[in-house]
Motif scaffolding. Sequence first.
Motif, PDB file in Angstrom:
ATOM      1  N   PHE A 179       1.097  -1.633   0.017  1.00  0.00           N
ATOM      2  CA  PHE A 179      -0.228   0.112  -0.196  1.00  0.00           C
ATOM      3  C   PHE A 179       0.691   1.483  -0.230  1.00  0.00           C
ATOM      4  N   ALA A 180       2.361   1.771   0.922  1.00  0.00           N
ATOM      5  CA  ALA A 180       2.566   2.556   1.232  1.00  0.00           C
ATOM      6  C   ALA A 180       3.270   2.882  -0.122  1.00  0.00           C
ATOM      7  N   ILE A 181       4.329   1.851  -0.846  1.00  0.00           N
ATOM      8  CA  ILE A 181       4.552   1.856  -2.050  1.00  0.00           C
ATOM      9  C   ILE A 181       4.577   1.898  -3.101  1.00  0.00           C
ATOM     10  N   GLN A 182       3.359   1.212  -3.592  1.00  0.00           N
ATOM     11  CA  GLN A 182       2.808   1.847  -4.519  1.00  0.00           C
ATOM     12  C   GLN A 182       1.573   2.752  -4.863  1.00  0.00           C
ATOM     13  N   SER A 183       1.811   3.156  -3.682  1.00  0.00           N
ATOM     14  CA  SER A 183       0.057   4.605  -3.618  1.00  0.00           C
ATOM     15  C   SER A 183       1.297   5.917  -3.644  1.00  0.00           C
ATOM     16  N   PHE A 184       3.085   5.518  -2.943  1.00  0.00           N
ATOM     17  CA  PHE A 184       4.008   6.318  -3.658  1.00  0.00           C
ATOM     18  C   PHE A 184       4.454   6.512  -4.711  1.00  0.00           C
ATOM     19  N   VAL A 185       4.559   4.876  -5.394  1.00  0.00           N
ATOM     20  CA  VAL A 185       4.651   5.442  -7.013  1.00  0.00           C
ATOM     21  C   VAL A 185       3.744   6.503  -7.503  1.00  0.00           C
ATOM     22  N   ALA A 186       2.497   6.489  -7.509  1.00  0.00           N
ATOM     23  CA  ALA A 186       1.567   7.110  -7.913  1.00  0.00           C
ATOM     24  C   ALA A 186       1.875   8.966  -7.539  1.00  0.00           C
ATOM     25  N   GLU A 187       2.570   8.965  -6.357  1.00  0.00           N
ATOM     26  CA  GLU A 187       3.051  10.080  -5.775  1.00  0.00           C
ATOM     27  C   GLU A 187       3.180  11.479  -6.509  1.00  0.00           C
ATOM     28  N   LEU A 188       4.555  10.069  -6.733  1.00  0.00           N
ATOM     29  CA  LEU A 188       5.731  10.428  -7.602  1.00  0.00           C
ATOM     30  C   LEU A 188       5.570  10.687  -8.909  1.00  0.00           C
ATOM     31  N   ALA A 189       5.055  10.167  -9.392  1.00  0.00           N
ATOM     32  CA  ALA A 189       3.955  10.182 -11.008  1.00  0.00           C
ATOM     33  C   ALA A 189       3.653  11.294 -10.779  1.00  0.00           C
ATOM     34  N   GLY A 230       1.613  -2.532  -8.560  1.00  0.00           N
ATOM     35  CA  GLY A 230       1.642  -4.405  -8.345  1.00  0.00           C
ATOM     36  C   GLY A 230       3.200  -5.204  -8.050  1.00  0.00           C
ATOM     37  N   HIS A 231       2.477  -5.885  -7.733  1.00  0.00           N
ATOM     38  CA  HIS A 231       3.714  -6.542  -6.272  1.00  0.00           C
ATOM     39  C   HIS A 231       3.969  -7.903  -6.726  1.00  0.00           C
ATOM     40  N   TYR A 232       4.947  -8.243  -6.016  1.00  0.00           N
ATOM     41  CA  TYR A 232       5.309  -9.994  -6.083  1.00  0.00           C
ATOM     42  C   TYR A 232       5.674 -10.210  -4.686  1.00  0.00           C
ATOM     43  N   SER A 233       5.105 -11.580  -4.270  1.00  0.00           N
ATOM     44  CA  SER A 233       4.763 -11.664  -2.763  1.00  0.00           C
ATOM     45  C   SER A 233       4.329 -13.652  -3.566  1.00  0.00           C
ATOM     46  N   PHE A 234       5.439 -14.236  -2.335  1.00  0.00           N
ATOM     47  CA  PHE A 234       4.604 -15.797  -2.513  1.00  0.00           C
ATOM     48  C   PHE A 234       4.830 -15.918  -3.542  1.00  0.00           C
ATOM     49  N   VAL A 235       6.163 -15.553  -4.214  1.00  0.00           N
ATOM     50  CA  VAL A 235       6.956 -15.609  -5.542  1.00  0.00           C
ATOM     51  C   VAL A 235       6.057 -15.909  -6.798  1.00  0.00           C
ATOM     52  N   SER A 236       5.076 -14.979  -6.389  1.00  0.00           N
ATOM     53  CA  SER A 236       4.221 -14.812  -7.611  1.00  0.00           C
ATOM     54  C   SER A 236       4.001 -13.069  -8.055  1.00  0.00           C
ATOM     55  N   TYR A 237       3.780 -12.898  -9.168  1.00  0.00           N
ATOM     56  CA  TYR A 237       3.599 -11.241  -9.407  1.00  0.00           C
ATOM     57  C   TYR A 237       2.049 -10.956 -10.093  1.00  0.00           C
ATOM     58  N   MET A 295     -11.513  -8.764  -1.029  1.00  0.00           N
ATOM     59  CA  MET A 295     -11.238  -8.718   0.109  1.00  0.00           C
ATOM     60  C   MET A 295     -10.303  -7.841   0.456  1.00  0.00           C
ATOM     61  N   GLY A 296      -9.477  -7.359  -0.715  1.00  0.00           N
ATOM     62  CA  GLY A 296      -8.546  -6.060  -0.759  1.00  0.00           C
ATOM     63  C   GLY A 296      -9.218  -4.490  -0.578  1.00  0.00           C
ATOM     64  N   HIS A 297     -11.423  -4.470  -2.015  1.00  0.00           N
ATOM     65  CA  HIS A 297     -12.138  -3.442  -1.569  1.00  0.00           C
ATOM     66  C   HIS A 297     -12.392  -3.449  -0.245  1.00  0.00           C
ATOM     67  N   GLY A 298     -12.540  -4.230   0.414  1.00  0.00           N
ATOM     68  CA  GLY A 298     -13.328  -4.051   1.978  1.00  0.00           C
ATOM     69  C   GLY A 298     -11.907  -3.174   3.191  1.00  0.00           C
ATOM     70  N   LEU A 299     -10.775  -4.168   2.846  1.00  0.00           N
ATOM     71  CA  LEU A 299      -9.576  -3.352   4.100  1.00  0.00           C
ATOM     72  C   LEU A 299      -9.438  -2.359   3.254  1.00  0.00           C
ATOM     73  N   ALA A 300      -9.375  -1.602   2.054  1.00  0.00           N
ATOM     74  CA  ALA A 300      -9.048  -0.481   1.826  1.00  0.00           C
ATOM     75  C   ALA A 300     -10.203   0.604   2.154  1.00  0.00           C
ATOM     76  N   PRO A 311      -2.824  -7.495  -1.960  1.00  0.00           N
ATOM     77  CA  PRO A 311      -1.521  -6.919  -1.943  1.00  0.00           C
ATOM     78  C   PRO A 311      -1.617  -5.551  -2.869  1.00  0.00           C
ATOM     79  N   PRO A 312      -1.863  -5.829  -4.648  1.00  0.00           N
ATOM     80  CA  PRO A 312      -2.086  -4.518  -4.756  1.00  0.00           C
ATOM     81  C   PRO A 312      -3.341  -4.320  -4.906  1.00  0.00           C
TER      82      PRO A 312
END
Length: 770
Positions: free
Chosen positions: A546-556, A629-636, A681-686, A741-742
Motif C-alpha cells: 500500500f505504501a510503496i505503490q501509493s508513493f509511486v503514484a505520488e511521485l508520478a 503491482g506487487h511480488y509476493s509468495f513468488v508470484s506477480y 477482500m482487498g476492497h473491504g480492507l481499503a 496486496p495490490p
Amino acid sequence: MIFPDMGAGGGDLANVSRRGFVAGAGLGALVLALGLPRRSVAQGQGEAKFGADGMPNGWRDDPRIFVAIAEDGTVTITCHRQEMGQGVRTSIAMVVAEELGADWDKVRVVQADGDEARYGNQDTDGSRSLRHFFMPLRRVGAGARMMLEQAAATRWDVPVSEVRAGEHAVIHAASGRSLGYGELARAASGLPVPERSSIRLKDSSQFRYIGREGIGLVDNHDITTGRAIYGIDARAEGMFYAVVSRSPVYGGKVASLDEAEALKVPGVVKVLRIEAPSIPSEFQPVGGVAVIARNTWAAMRGRDALKITWEDGPNAVYSSDTYRQGLEAAVRQPGKVVRNEGDLERAMAGAVRRVEAEYYIPHLAQTPMEPPAALVRIQDGRCEAWACTQAPQVTRARLAQRLGLPEEAVTVHVTLLGGGFGRKSKPDFVLEAGLCSQAMDGAPVKLTWTREDDLSHGYYGTVSVERLEAGLDSNGRPVAWLHRSAAPTIAALFAPDPKHEMPIELGMGFVNMPFAIPNIRLENPEAAAHVRVGWYRSVSNIPHAFAIQSFVAELAHAAGRDPKDYLLDLIGPARVIDPTDLGDAWNHGEDPKRYPIDTGRLRRVVETAAAGIEWGRPLPRGRGLGIAGHYSFVSYVAVAVEVEVGEGGAFSVPRVDIAVDCGPVVNPERVRAQMEGAVVMGHGLATSAEISFKNGRAEQQNFDLYELTRIATAPREIRVHILPGGNYDRPLGGVGEPGLPPVAPAIANAIFAATGKRIRRLPVRDQLST
C-alpha cells in the motif's frame, strides 16, 4: 522460517501396502506413499542453505502422502493440507489423477488427520501447498501408473513397453486386450516401486486435468447440499456446549468472579476458570471463564450472567490514536537499517525536488465466515478433537502439552474450514475445548466463538505506519529512496518485547523492493505489540505494498508523468535479481536460485492489467483509473481499478482488472476464484475494515462496525487475466495470498485520479465526503 522447495526435491515412493503399514485401513489393494522432507534441524530466521537439488540442507525424507487403488477401481487420495475454500483437495487430486491416468469420477479424496510423522508438514499457509508438492504428487501418480502397467504386462506375458495405462485401464494395443485398474491393483501391490530416476512423467500436451477448466470441486455437492461438515457442525453423542468470557484486554486476568447467577440459567452445568498465560502467549488461550451447558444458547446466556471483575494489566494503555502517534514519531527518526545502497544523504542533498509521505494501515481481523469452533473428547487416556484448523499437527502438539497427554494419545480430525485467512493456524480455541472436556471428566464438549469473540480476542493483522521520502532529479526520476516501516511484529507471540519485525516480515515487499534506484535506505524503527499480532492473508505485504505503490503514484504526479509508465520505469528493464542481494534471505522460504525476482514478469502483469482496463481511455468527471503491482509468495500480481466518486463522496468500483503470473497453472478455475476473492477482500480492507483499540479494548464488536464488502458495494465487474505459465517443469508460484496486496493501493490511486484527493490512511470510509 524455512520451507522446502518441493518442486526440485521431494521424496521417494514406498509401497506401504506390501509393508502392511495400512493393514485394516481399507484404503485399497495398492497403496503408495511418497516420502516428504521433514525438518531435522532448527529453523533459522530467514537464512537458508540449499543443496544442488534445490532442497534446504538439513532436511530428510519422511513419509507420507497416500494414493490407494481398490479392487473395485476406486482411487483414494489422502489430502494432507486443509480445505478452506481454496480448492486444495481438488487440485491435489487433479495432479495425482493426471499422472495416474485415472477417471475423475472414480477418484475420491479423504482428509488426513494431524500427524506430521505420517504426512509431513501440514500447515496450510504461505500459498505453498501446490508449489511445494506439485512434482512429488506427479511422481506418486506416475509411479502407480507404471506399476499397473508392469502388472498387466506380466499377466499378458508381453514387454511393458507394449502396454499403456490411461483412462482407468491398461491397454495392449497389439492384441486389443485391456484390464481395469481395479483388476490389476492386487497384482501391482506385490511389485517393487519404480526408482525415482526411472519414473516417466507425462508430457504436458497429454494432460487431461492439469491446466484445464471445468473439473469442479470434489466437495461441491456436499457443500451445496449441506452435507459438508465444518468445525461448527461437529457432533458427538452426549456432548456439552461451551463459550468463554475472555479478558477484554490482552494479558488481563480475572480479579473476582461471581458465578451464582450463571449457574441458575437452565441448561448451564459448569463454570470453569481458564488461567491466563504469561506473555508472550504463543497459541495458548488468553484465559477467562468458560460456561459449559447443554446447548450453546444456554452457555451464552450463562456467560451473560457472570459477574466478573477484570484486572486489565499493562495493555489497558493501548489506544489506537495515541499508538499511531507513537509510530509516526518513530518513522520520523532513524531506525534499524535493514538495507543500504549508495549514498542516500548525498543523493538527497543533490536532488532537484524532494517528496515525502506517510501511510497508515490499521489492525485487520481475518473474520472467516465460520468463527473458530472445535469439539474435544477425552476417553481412556486418549483425546480426540474435531476442528476447523489450518495447522493440525501444531494443534495436536499443543493439546497434548496442555492436557498432559503424550502426543501419540491425541488425534486431531480436520473438518472443512469455513474460511481461515491465517486465524485458524492458531489452535487456542481447540485448547479451550480440550480444557472444558477435561473439566467434564472427558465428556465431549463443543466450544464455539461468536463473531464478537472473534473480533475482540483474535490474532490481528499488524498496524503499521510507513514513511517514504524520495529525491527526484530534473527528469522526475528518483535518485534517492528512504522507507521506514514501523509495525508490531508477529514475533511478539513467541518472544518478550522483540519490537523489530522478523526477516520474514521484512521480506514481504520491503527489503526486496526491486526498483531500479541508485541510492536506497530501508529502516525498521521499534514498535511494541499490545495485542496478539498474527497471520493475516498476505501478512506484511499489505502495508508495504500500500505504501510503496501509493508513493509511486505520488511521485508520478510530482513528475508530471503517467502513473503506469512511471511504475514501469521504476521497475526498470527485464532482469533477474537474486533476492539475497537485496537483503531478503527468506524469499518466501524458497531457493533464490530457483525463485529469483524477475522484473520482466512484474512488468508483464502491470502491462496486462493496464491493457485489460484500457488504461488511458477518456473518463467522465468523477471517474479515475489506478494501478499497482506487487511480488509476493513468488508470484506477480498487478491490479488496475476504475472508481467513481459522486456527490457527497458516494463511492463505487465499476471495474477491476487483475493480472497474475504464478508460473504453470494446475487449476485455472481456482486461480481465478482466488484472484476474485482477493479483489473483494482487498476492497473491504481499503474502504471500510478496521480494528481500533481504546483502553486496550477492540472498538469493533461485529459486522455493524467492522464492515466487510457486501454485494451492493462490491466491484461490479472483476476480470482476471492469468498469464501463460510456460513449461510445467518450471516451479510454481503461490496463488492464495498474492492477489491481495495490490488492491488497496490501486483503489487509492484511482481515487486520486478521480478526485485529486490523496488517500494515505486506510480505510477510506468517510474521507471522500470531507
